[in-house]
Design a protein around this motif. Structure first.
Motif, PDB file in Angstrom:
ATOM      1  N   LEU A  82      37.506  43.894  45.396  1.00 51.77           N
ATOM      2  CA  LEU A  82      38.048  44.664  44.284  1.00 51.77           C
ATOM      3  C   LEU A  82      37.652  46.124  44.427  1.00 51.77           C
ATOM      4  O   LEU A  82      36.499  46.440  44.707  1.00 51.77           O
ATOM      5  CB  LEU A  82      37.510  44.109  42.963  1.00 51.77           C
ATOM      6  N   TYR A 102      46.056  40.955  39.758  1.00 54.40           N
ATOM      7  CA  TYR A 102      45.605  41.713  40.921  1.00 54.40           C
ATOM      8  C   TYR A 102      46.811  42.280  41.666  1.00 54.40           C
ATOM      9  O   TYR A 102      47.813  41.589  41.859  1.00 54.40           O
ATOM     10  CB  TYR A 102      44.815  40.819  41.874  1.00 54.40           C
ATOM     11  N   ALA A 162      38.513  37.738  42.535  1.00 49.14           N
ATOM     12  CA  ALA A 162      39.419  38.304  43.540  1.00 49.14           C
ATOM     13  C   ALA A 162      39.600  37.358  44.723  1.00 49.14           C
ATOM     14  O   ALA A 162      40.538  37.521  45.508  1.00 49.14           O
ATOM     15  CB  ALA A 162      38.900  39.661  44.025  1.00 49.14           C
TER      16      ALA A 162
END
Length: 503
Positions: free
Chosen positions: A188, A226, A352
């Motif tokens: 991230l 995301y 993530a």
């Protein structure tokens, strides 16, 4: 609290969701047949008879306060009119604010624009458009997109004329990457994103999407997702960087491209103003850092079953879903299950990992945990995937790491909307799982049907591959999963040989 004046299938389903019960558990709770509960889901406008109305009244009256509060929120969502949602739904308000800001409109302009468009939406026209879209199959979409982009090299295809719109390359395929922390390494970052400005055409189409969402009662939740910024992917390891965007940003921009393109195919139109704006060429698709590249992961699930005197020898069962008409994107298309947007729950950095999304989707889409579904309600748990909160089937699987393996089998970029697609394979090798928990597997609201296929039935699998109802990403995940399962499955599989090529 004030109780509903008349129960419908929808509000009964809202009570079930508030109680967080499966169909079977909800039926047992009410003392009715499970078929009745299933009928409420199939016919949301159905009004139960007076005796059943009293049973539901009693169940709500006796529910704990927390359940009653959840029911109040959920039943409002299921029974509110487009006007109610336009004025009170916080997710719609968030979308309107986003549209005002990025279109350069004065605050309140988008609300008036959407309200005006809702009045002009004809449900019959939308139904007709939906039927026309349904006649455009996966192969037509793949071929037309290839033509739009000049028949580029790198499109994923297999034998027997099977082509997809997935742009990939050999080192992104057959990854055999275990989805564990040492191999699953998307990072991230908080780097700044390019500004988004909508012209009149793009803003108008975004407003129309909101108007149709309201008119059809489709769920839209402004959840974080995301976006992919860079990749470093090769056999055995997933690397790269992601940032965080919002579903509203995606729904009002990139997610409009498929509908526009399919509508053009149904009418013979050759203009694609939104595609020309957002993804006009291959450079724009590959330049991840300068655009919104949302996406997710989907996995072929193979569960070992013992030999059966009626079914036959020991095999794996493969699960395939048809996406529900209530989802904003990919409605009525075939896809492996689980399938989900790559998005965080509470720990943005740890989530993530691609494996984090797959584990969450298994709980939600196969084992019925709606408390990890942020389209149903707000996330209030510090660690929704803590071992103490896992469903019984998932707890059984996680108690011994050898019982379930998850791998990433391939990666590509989808020309449909520029999405990134991580294809995966989930294998449950311990056949005791099917004996214990096979009857508890139940798809959630995102699926309208759930089908099963035996890995020993070569003819059925071959027909499945050639079914043109697949989404492009679904077919990609199916083919890559079957290739890997053919290597791993031993005597439980008799799968057709699949050779990929990047045309």
């Amino acid at each position: 609290m004030s109780l509903v004046s008349g129960w419908t299938g929808k509000t009964a389903g809202a009570l079930q969701a508030a109680l967080r019960l499966s169909n079977e558990a909800f039926a047992q709770h009410l003392g009715i047949g499970v078929r009745t509960v299933a009928a409420w889901h199939k016919k949301p406008t159905l009004r139960p008879q007076s005796e059943m109305q009293r049973i539901l009244d009693t169940a709500l009256e006796q529910a704990p306060p927390a359940v009653q509060a959840r029911f109040a929120k959920l039943s409002y969502k299921t029974s509110s009119t487009p006007g109610d949602r336009l004025s009170a739904d916080p997710n719609i308000t968030s979308a309107l604010d986003w549209l005002d800001h990025h279109a350069g409109w004065q605050p309140g302009t988008s609300r008036r624009e959407v309200a005006s468009r809702v009045q002009r939406v004809d449900p019959h026209d939308l139904e007709l458009r939906g039927r026309k879209r349904g006649r455009v199959d996966q192969q037509q979409i793949a071929r037309a997109l290839a033509e739009y982009y000049g028949n580029p090299s790198g499109l994923y295809a297999a034998g027997n004329g099977v082509t997809t719109s997935i742009l990939t390359r050999p080192d992104w395929l057959d990854l055999a990457c275990p989805l564990v922390a040492s191999n699953d390494r998307l990072n991230l970052t908080s780097a700044a994103r390019p500004a988004v400005t909508l012209d009149n055409e793009a803003a108008g189409q975004a407003a129309q999407r909101l108007a149709e969402t309201l008119a059809l009662g489709i769920r839209m939740v402004d959840m974080p997702i995301y976006q992919l910024l860079s990749t470093d992917i090769h056999r055995g390891e997933l690397g790269g960087t992601v940032g965080v965007s919002t579903f509203v940003h995606y729904a009002l921009t990139m997610d409009l491209l498929e509908g526009e393109f399919v509508d053009a195919l149904t009418t013979g139109t050759t203009t694609h103003p939104l595609r020309d704006r957002y993804l006009p060429d291959l450079d724009s698709i590959l330049n991840l850092s300068d655009r919104l590249c949302a996406g997710g992961t989907l996995a072929l699930t193979a569960i070992a079953r013992p030999a059966d005197p009626y079914r036959g020898p020991a095999d794996y069962v493969l699960l395939v879903q048809e996406r529900s008409g209530h989802v904003v994107n990919a409605a009525r298309r075939l896809a492996p299950i689980p399938k989900g947007f790559h998005q965080p729950l509470t720990d943005y950095r740890a989530d993530a990992q691609i494996g984090a999304t797959l584990r969450r989707e298994i709980e939600e889409e196969l084992f019925g945990r709606d408390d990890v579904d942020n389209t149903v309600g707000e996330q209030r748990f510090a660690d929704p995937m803590h071992p103490s909160r896992l469903s019984e089937p998932m707890r059984w699987l996680r108690s011994d790491p050898s019982r379930m393996r998850m791998e990433c089998t391939g990666f590509g970029l989808n020309l449909v909307s520029g999405n990134y697609e991580f294809a995966g394979l989930i294998v449950i090798d311990d056949e005791e799982f099917w004996t214990l928990y096979g009857g508890m597997i139940e798809a959630n609201w995102e699926a309208s049907t759930l089908r099963q296929y035996s890995t020993l039935d070569t003819d059925q699998i071959t027909h499945l591959i050639q079914d043109v109802a697949w989404s492009n990403e679904g077919l990609f995940a199916l083919l890559q999963g079957l290739r890997r399962l053919r290597e791993l499955g031993g005597g439980r599989v008799n799968l057709p040989e699949i050779e990929w090529e990047t045309t």
